[in-house]
Write an enzyme that holds these catalytic residues in place. Sequence first.
Site, PDB file in Angstrom:
ATOM      1  N   GLY A  39      41.522  41.935  36.039  1.00 45.52           N
ATOM      2  CA  GLY A  39      41.779  40.397  36.245  1.00 45.52           C
ATOM      3  C   GLY A  39      40.273  39.753  36.672  1.00 45.52           C
ATOM      4  O   GLY A  39      39.903  40.251  37.845  1.00 45.52           O
ATOM      5  N   HIS A  40      40.059  39.215  35.856  1.00 46.54           N
ATOM      6  CA  HIS A  40      38.475  38.501  35.848  1.00 46.54           C
ATOM      7  C   HIS A  40      38.662  37.134  36.051  1.00 46.54           C
ATOM      8  O   HIS A  40      39.147  36.326  35.192  1.00 46.54           O
ATOM      9  CB  HIS A  40      37.766  38.916  34.699  1.00 46.54           C
ATOM     10  CG  HIS A  40      37.451  40.334  34.723  1.00 46.54           C
ATOM     11  ND1 HIS A  40      36.691  40.903  33.548  1.00 46.54           N
ATOM     12  CD2 HIS A  40      37.937  41.474  35.242  1.00 46.54           C
ATOM     13  CE1 HIS A  40      36.558  42.467  33.735  1.00 46.54           C
ATOM     14  NE2 HIS A  40      37.370  42.626  34.753  1.00 46.54           N
ATOM     15  N   GLN A 219      37.635  47.232  35.407  1.00 42.63           N
ATOM     16  CA  GLN A 219      37.619  48.116  36.826  1.00 42.63           C
ATOM     17  C   GLN A 219      36.190  48.527  37.237  1.00 42.63           C
ATOM     18  O   GLN A 219      35.379  47.544  37.234  1.00 42.63           O
ATOM     19  CB  GLN A 219      38.106  49.417  36.194  1.00 42.63           C
ATOM     20  CG  GLN A 219      39.865  49.356  35.974  1.00 42.63           C
ATOM     21  CD  GLN A 219      40.104  48.685  34.741  1.00 42.63           C
ATOM     22  OE1 GLN A 219      39.682  48.869  33.629  1.00 42.63           O
ATOM     23  NE2 GLN A 219      40.966  47.550  34.779  1.00 42.63           N
TER      24      GLN A 219
HETATM   25  P1  GDP Z   1      36.520  40.932  38.773  1.00 40.02           P
HETATM   26  O1  GDP Z   1      37.692  41.609  38.370  1.00 40.02           O
HETATM   27  O2  GDP Z   1      35.404  41.844  39.225  1.00 40.02           O
HETATM   28  O3  GDP Z   1      36.236  39.887  37.695  1.00 40.02           O
HETATM   29  O4  GDP Z   1      36.705  40.136  40.292  1.00 40.02           O
HETATM   30  P2  GDP Z   1      37.918  39.221  40.472  1.00 40.02           P
HETATM   31  O5  GDP Z   1      38.046  38.012  39.675  1.00 40.02           O
HETATM   32  O6  GDP Z   1      39.244  39.885  40.547  1.00 40.02           O
HETATM   33  O7  GDP Z   1      37.864  38.904  41.965  1.00 40.02           O
HETATM   34  C1  GDP Z   1      36.572  38.206  42.420  1.00 40.02           C
HETATM   35  C2  GDP Z   1      37.068  36.893  43.180  1.00 40.02           C
HETATM   36  O8  GDP Z   1      35.939  36.452  43.871  1.00 40.02           O
HETATM   37  C3  GDP Z   1      37.688  35.920  42.239  1.00 40.02           C
HETATM   38  O9  GDP Z   1      38.495  35.105  42.950  1.00 40.02           O
HETATM   39  C4  GDP Z   1      36.278  34.818  42.262  1.00 40.02           C
HETATM   40  O10 GDP Z   1      36.620  33.569  41.686  1.00 40.02           O
HETATM   41  C5  GDP Z   1      35.566  35.296  43.497  1.00 40.02           C
HETATM   42  N1  GDP Z   1      34.196  35.165  43.503  1.00 40.02           N
HETATM   43  C6  GDP Z   1      33.333  35.865  42.682  1.00 40.02           C
HETATM   44  N2  GDP Z   1      31.972  35.370  43.121  1.00 40.02           N
HETATM   45  C7  GDP Z   1      32.268  34.672  44.395  1.00 40.02           C
HETATM   46  C8  GDP Z   1      31.020  34.371  45.265  1.00 40.02           C
HETATM   47  O11 GDP Z   1      29.892  34.479  45.144  1.00 40.02           O
HETATM   48  N3  GDP Z   1      31.767  33.715  46.405  1.00 40.02           N
HETATM   49  C9  GDP Z   1      33.179  33.401  46.611  1.00 40.02           C
HETATM   50  N4  GDP Z   1      33.372  32.876  47.757  1.00 40.02           N
HETATM   51  N5  GDP Z   1      33.928  33.773  45.734  1.00 40.02           N
HETATM   52  C10 GDP Z   1      33.548  34.633  44.474  1.00 40.02           C
HETATM   53  P1  IMO Z   2      39.154  44.493  37.585  1.00 39.35           P
HETATM   54  O1  IMO Z   2      38.491  44.775  36.298  1.00 39.35           O
HETATM   55  C1  IMO Z   2      40.494  46.791  41.085  1.00 39.35           C
HETATM   56  C2  IMO Z   2      42.988  50.172  40.304  1.00 39.35           C
HETATM   57  C3  IMO Z   2      44.607  50.170  40.803  1.00 39.35           C
HETATM   58  C4  IMO Z   2      44.817  51.432  41.139  1.00 39.35           C
HETATM   59  C5  IMO Z   2      44.118  52.413  40.081  1.00 39.35           C
HETATM   60  C6  IMO Z   2      44.933  52.751  38.826  1.00 39.35           C
HETATM   61  O2  IMO Z   2      39.867  43.235  37.997  1.00 39.35           O
HETATM   62  O3  IMO Z   2      38.035  44.887  38.856  1.00 39.35           O
HETATM   63  P2  IMO Z   2      45.717  51.568  36.744  1.00 39.35           P
HETATM   64  O4  IMO Z   2      46.893  50.578  36.784  1.00 39.35           O
HETATM   65  O5  IMO Z   2      44.434  51.252  36.257  1.00 39.35           O
HETATM   66  O6  IMO Z   2      46.414  53.000  36.227  1.00 39.35           O
HETATM   67  O7  IMO Z   2      45.564  51.646  38.553  1.00 39.35           O
HETATM   68  O8  IMO Z   2      42.952  51.574  39.787  1.00 39.35           O
HETATM   69  N1  IMO Z   2      42.668  49.121  39.580  1.00 39.35           N
HETATM   70  C7  IMO Z   2      41.847  48.131  39.795  1.00 39.35           C
HETATM   71  N2  IMO Z   2      41.288  47.777  40.938  1.00 39.35           N
HETATM   72  N3  IMO Z   2      40.408  45.978  39.987  1.00 39.35           N
HETATM   73  C8  IMO Z   2      40.655  46.360  38.709  1.00 39.35           C
HETATM   74  O9  IMO Z   2      40.216  45.719  37.583  1.00 39.35           O
HETATM   75  C9  IMO Z   2      41.337  47.441  38.667  1.00 39.35           C
HETATM   76  N4  IMO Z   2      42.020  47.898  37.567  1.00 39.35           N
HETATM   77  C10 IMO Z   2      42.746  49.050  38.142  1.00 39.35           C
HETATM   78  O10 IMO Z   2      44.657  49.310  41.805  1.00 39.35           O
HETATM   79  O11 IMO Z   2      44.343  51.807  42.497  1.00 39.35           O
HETATM   80 MG    MG Z   3      39.637  41.705  39.353  1.00 42.46          MG
END
Ligand code: GDP
Ligand code: IMO
Ligand code: MG
Length: 430
Positions: A39-40, A219
């Site tokens: 989830g990005h 991940q």
């Molecule tokens: P990803 O899976 O690595 O792309 O990260 P996620 O999107 O799952 O989680 C990162 C969260 O942090 C998201 O809600 C972003 O909008 C937020 N985020 C990213 N960079 C920053 C930052 O520098 N400051 C704050 N406050 N939020 C951030």
């Molecule tokens: P992004 O790209 C955080 C974790 C799950 C679980 C383990 C195995 O957003 O950083 P799976 O469904 O892949 O078999 O689950 O990996 N996991 C993540 N944790 N960010 C992710 O992706 C993840 N993708 C899988 O929570 O512990």
């Molecule tokens: Mg994520």
Amino acid sequence: MVKVVLGAFYGDEGKGKIIDYLASESDYVIRFSGGNNAGHTIEVDEKKFAFHLIPSGILYKKAKAILGNGVVIDPKVLIEEIENLKSNGYKVNNLYISNKAHLILPYHIELDEMYESIRNNKIGTTKRGIGPAYCDKFERSGIRMEDFISPRFKELLKENIRNKNVILKAFDYPECDFEKIYKEYSKYAKTLKKYVCDTTSMLHKAIKDNRKILCEGAQATLLDIDFGSYPYVTSSNPTIGGVSTGTGIGSRYIKEVYGVIKAYSSRVGEGPYVTELNNEIGDRIRELGHEYGTTTKRPRRCGWLDIVALNYSIMINGLTGIALNHLDTIGKLDKIKLCVAYEYKGKRVENFSTNMEFLENSKPIYEEFEGNFGDLSNIKTYEELPENAKKYIERIEELTNTKVKFIGTGAGREDLIVRWFIIIIHLLMV
Ligand code: GDP
Ligand code: IMO
Ligand code: MG
């Protein structure tokens, strides 16, 4: 020129935001591993986009967005994402799907749930069918995109469902109905057919033409099937090796590798986590950083940044730079801690190991820093940052011998400080 952005810790480090920045100057953005367990998040003009499959670079219409052969694709989720983008004014005519990418089908999701429920030590998977889909790929019964869009799909699906139903039945799980799934998924195949092509040839032509290619990690290093905290990992290689196997691009073309971290750390799902804070500071970080899963909405476990783990990640991936997000979040605390070593069996240890017994019995050794960074929202250069923030960042650089190239100061696209020194040094050396 190939650049890579990947997760350096346990995921959710804010890779989407760094990809979004680098995509603005890229011709191709490619996902190389994982599926919709990712989830990005990208925030543009206060609008939030959460990408699970489509590369985050899709928001730049000039960039070609590719789902590489290393990705596992749930067609239903992909079509939903395409539709969502279309309803937001994006034509999605810059999307390409590898003919070799594997499918996630309903029985994979059911099996993921089933295996989780019968396991004594739960992994805490996202229940998106990721593990079972990769199992089929390696067991050689998986269905690739090129089969999905061909008449072969019917027979392959029939055989798979016949075999999976034996397992589902044995554990009293509902069996899959071939006719129903075939009817539904044939429609998805028709919709997706136009996106499917040989993305590896496409990328190699791009390399010849001197195009800029950005590889989007999903991940993270400590969730890697080989290098992560096995068995509490995902079923793919989110580390640097996954770039080559998941795209067909050889390592000689990769010039820059950025590892994304947060100024603290988080983990979702089960497994060891040395710097986890099971107290009110951990709860405070979760609330300040809105640390709830983008995919599953689960509360994320939070803790301090861990240099021992980060140095391992730098070593495994050969990171050329660090992207550090959430400086604004950590700067809201009065005091910040940084884990610089572990205490294991009474000894100070600076080398990471993914051995379960080691991780479960290691205690963090901390250095403490002053927080209260104040409002960072208008800061655009490193020099403007408050001294306390610089001290923290420079200590991270010193302990890792790696430069912090990107600094996130908020969730929005514009909340990013980019430092140029690495490129200047690089140019001087060429
Ligand atoms: P990803 O899976 O690595 O792309 O990260 P996620 O999107 O799952 O989680 C990162 C969260 O942090 C998201 O809600 C972003 O909008 C937020 N985020 C990213 N960079 C920053 C930052 O520098 N400051 C704050 N406050 N939020 C951030
Ligand atoms: P992004 O790209 C955080 C974790 C799950 C679980 C383990 C195995 O957003 O950083 P799976 O469904 O892949 O078999 O689950 O990996 N996991 C993540 N944790 N960010 C992710 O992706 C993840 N993708 C899988 O929570 O512990
Ligand atoms: Mg994520």
